[in-house]
Design a protein around this motif. Structure first.
Motif, short mmCIF file in Angstrom:
data_model
loop_
_atom_site.label_atom_id
_atom_site.label_comp_id
_atom_site.label_asym_id
_atom_site.label_seq_id
_atom_site.Cartn_x
_atom_site.Cartn_y
_atom_site.Cartn_z
N MET A 157 24.63 12.74 50.65
CA MET A 157 23.58 13.50 51.32
C MET A 157 24.26 14.56 52.18
N PRO A 158 24.00 15.83 51.92
CA PRO A 158 24.64 16.89 52.72
C PRO A 158 24.34 16.73 54.19
N VAL A 159 25.35 16.96 55.03
CA VAL A 159 25.19 16.86 56.47
C VAL A 159 25.33 18.23 57.12
N GLU A 160 24.78 18.33 58.32
CA GLU A 160 24.88 19.52 59.18
C GLU A 160 24.30 20.78 58.56
N ASP A 161 23.37 20.64 57.62
CA ASP A 161 22.74 21.83 57.06
C ASP A 161 21.22 21.79 57.15
N ARG A 162 20.69 20.75 57.84
CA ARG A 162 19.24 20.59 58.02
C ARG A 162 18.49 20.53 56.69
N ARG A 163 19.18 20.10 55.64
CA ARG A 163 18.55 19.97 54.34
C ARG A 163 18.38 18.49 54.03
N ALA A 164 17.17 18.07 53.83
CA ALA A 164 16.91 16.66 53.54
C ALA A 164 17.00 16.45 52.04
N SER A 165 18.17 16.04 51.58
CA SER A 165 18.33 15.92 50.14
C SER A 165 19.38 14.88 49.78
#
Length: 610
Positions: free
Chosen positions: A92-100
């Protein structure tokens, strides 16, 4: 058929987390926060309650290896079939405010055909979304929408089959395919295509940079570092709130009713997490938590709660989800938690202990933090003689629990030292008197001379593993004869034949629930610490080795463990288990005379008397 709890891996973006089974199925995921309604709830039901499968089509497929990329929550699963090998990386990508959630498939050798099946069910598996296909400049998308929630799927062409969507993709050596599932508010446009490779690199860099602050100290380094990573993964990036676990209603006893929602912030768990963090040099996280605490409890101190939502929400009503059959038929499935309205007299003490340790580390009080603590002490004094529900959130009669009374003593003990050692203001004589009164009271009513042991509650003979916390806050020393007598009594009455410590005997308790549960791992870790600090270092290491052996290959622990069936039980992964592991490892380390830093020494000993 549910996968065993230990077969699940956690991936986290510091806002929420997904549980992915060894078979490649995402069976639990709440978007966009840990406490949001789930989009996949097969963990507590069936496939039709939502899941996302990605695994080889071949019947002979097997998992050769599963691990996190070093010091991260990027999960790698190496699959082998008769035709080749493929590596799946979930993150899950972090620090990009993308919920994915991104699932990368890489061909290692030969040819591997992967099957993808996705059943999206909003609202804890109850809401079937409207699903459509769309295209933008970045390509084809599958969109699912219901009410305020929407999900976008990119990276593989899926086709409808009854109430699910499915498809295949094939990889050969060197071929990489990325699939992303991203949540977004349904009134907005779908997110743009991401560069998955760059996101993976930045996510790995984040976790490894965070973990690099950990200083190795000895025997249990790998488990301590992974436990600290788990505690970070359960901390909300924006608010600083720490959830007890990312799951709800994983049972304490299979088929039983002890099924609770742990996706909230218990002050007790949070302050112990804080101690584990600051003992190992993570002062920024400790400061973040203090600020979360101040915001959460701000207001009338009489409205103080034992737990809050991730952002400090106070209303957490307990509701039963009757449409879900539960993990291994364990009912009911609950969301929210009725314990939010309980009075637990120990919690102010837990908070004061943690804030005292922050002061010992040099964190200064401001115009808000110390007045708020004084208000909490005032509320504790107003309820000085009240009975409570205790640390284990009993749903039976209120009592004077010995542990609760000791933690109330600790609250006023910290207040006294705040004045004497840190120059803060307050009614010193009154706090000294209250502290001493509580100490005398506990010694008179909480200690049983015939048993040579402290007891769970005043005037009773039942024991409680929480009594192991008495020396941890300096009430008595670890080698005080009354503490050693209590340890002997606990070993006699609460140790299972596998050597694990029960919280208390549910078959002898009026806790308001049907009896039956497995040993809480945190209690056995407390016993490790007691052994180490009282000179029984061989016993400490032996029990510690047994306990860390219960972790899965990813280093994750649940709330409880069924040693007979050799399976994890309870919500997972559990912050309380991991923070107790850290403290136990620290106790063994310090007992060996290897105090490597003054920071760690302060974290462990600030409230412990010789």
């Amino acid at each position: 058929m549910h996968s065993p709890i230990e077969d699940y891996a956690l991936v986290s973006d510091l806002h929420t987390g997904a549980l992915i089974s060894r078979t490649g199925s995402v069976d639990w995921l709440c978007f966009p926060r840990f406490d949001s309604p789930s989009v996949f709830a097969a963990l507590l039901g069936t496939e039709d309650h939502g899941r996302w499968l990605l695994a080889p089509e071949a019947e002979d497929a097997e998992v050769i290896e599963r691990s996190y990329i070093d010091s991260t929550f990027a999960l790698q699963t190496l699959w082998r079939t008769s035709t080749g090998e493929a590596l799946v990386t979930d993150f899950m990508p972090v620090e990009d405010r993308r919920a994915s959630l991104v699932r990368r498939v890489e061909g290692i050798s030969g040819t591997v055909a992967m099957r993808e099946e996705i059943q999206i069910r909003f609202g804890y598996g109850e809401i079937l979304p409207w699903v459509s296909k769309a295209r933008d400049n970045d390509g084809l998308m599958l969109l699912a929408m219901a009410g305020p929630d929407a999900l976008m799927h990119r990276g593989n062409i899926l086709h409808a089959n009854d109430r699910q969507h499915e498809g295949t993709l094939t990889v050969t050596a060197g071929v990489v395919r990325d699939i992303e599932l991203a949540w977004y508010p349904s009134h907005r446009k779908p997110p743009k295509l991401i560069e998955a490779g760059l996101c993976l690199q930045s996510t790995i860099a984040y976790w490894q940079d965070w973990a690099s602050n950990y200083e190795p100290q000895g025997e249990y380094d790998d488990m301590v570092k992974r436990s600290l990573l788990v505690l970070r993964a359960l901390t909300h990036e924006d608010t600083g709130g720490i959830v007890a676990a990312p799951t709800t209603s994983l049972p304490e006893h299979f088929g039983g009713e002890r099924n609770w929602d742990y996706r909230f912030c218990w002050l007790r768990d949070a302050v112990l997490t804080l101690e584990a963090m600051m003992t190992h040099g993570y002062q920024d996280e400790a400061f973040e938590w203090r600020n979360w605490l101040l915001r959460a409890v701000a207001g009338d101190a009489e409205d103080f709660q034992i737990m809050y939502g991730l952002a400090g929400e106070r209303s957490l009503p307990e509701t039963i989800l009757s449409h879900l059959p539960g993990y291994r038929d364990s009912l009911p499935v609950r969301i929210g938690n009725g314990a939010v309205r309980q009075y637990q007299a120990d919690v102010v003490g837990e908070v004061m202990v943690a804030l005292e340790k922050l002061r010992c580390l040099g964190v200064t009080e401001d115009h808000f933090s110390w007045p708020l603590q004084r208000a909490l002490l005032g509320a504790a004094e107003n309820h000085l003689h009240d009975k409570d529900n205790g640390i284990w959130e009993m749903r039976g009669d209120l009592k004077h629990f010995t542990h609760s009374r000791v933690m109330m003593w600790a609250a006023f003990d910290c207040a006294v030292r705040a004045i004497e050692n840190h120059g803060l203001d307050g009614p010193l004589e009154r706090w000294v008197a209250l502290r001493d009164e509580l100490h005398a009271e506990v010694m008179e009513h909480g200690y049983n001379e015939e048993l040579n042991s402290f007891t769970q509650a005043y005037g009773e003979t039942q024991l409680d593993a929480a009594l192991l916390q008495l020396p941890q806050v300096g009430f008595l020393s670890y080698d005080d004869p009354r503490i050693l007598g209590t340890v002997a009594a606990l070993e006699e009455q609460l140790l299972t034949k596998q050597g694990l410590l029960l919280r208390y005997r549910t078959d002898e308790s009026d806790d308001g629930l049907e009896p039956g549960e497995h040993p809480f791992l945190a209690c056995s870790f407390w016993l490790v610490g007691q052994y180490a600090r009282s000179g029984r270092i061989d016993d400490a290491r032996s029990l510690m080795d047994q306990l860390v052996g219960y972790a899965n290959e990813l280093g994750l622990l649940s709330e409880e463990y069924d040693a007979e069936a050799r399976t994890m039980v309870g919500n997972y992964p559990q912050a309380f288990s991991h923070l107790a592991l850290v403290r136990a490892a620290d106790a063994i380390h310090y007992a060996g005379g290897m105090r490597s830093s003054s920071l760690a020494a302060v974290g462990m000993t600030a409230l412990e008397r010789p």
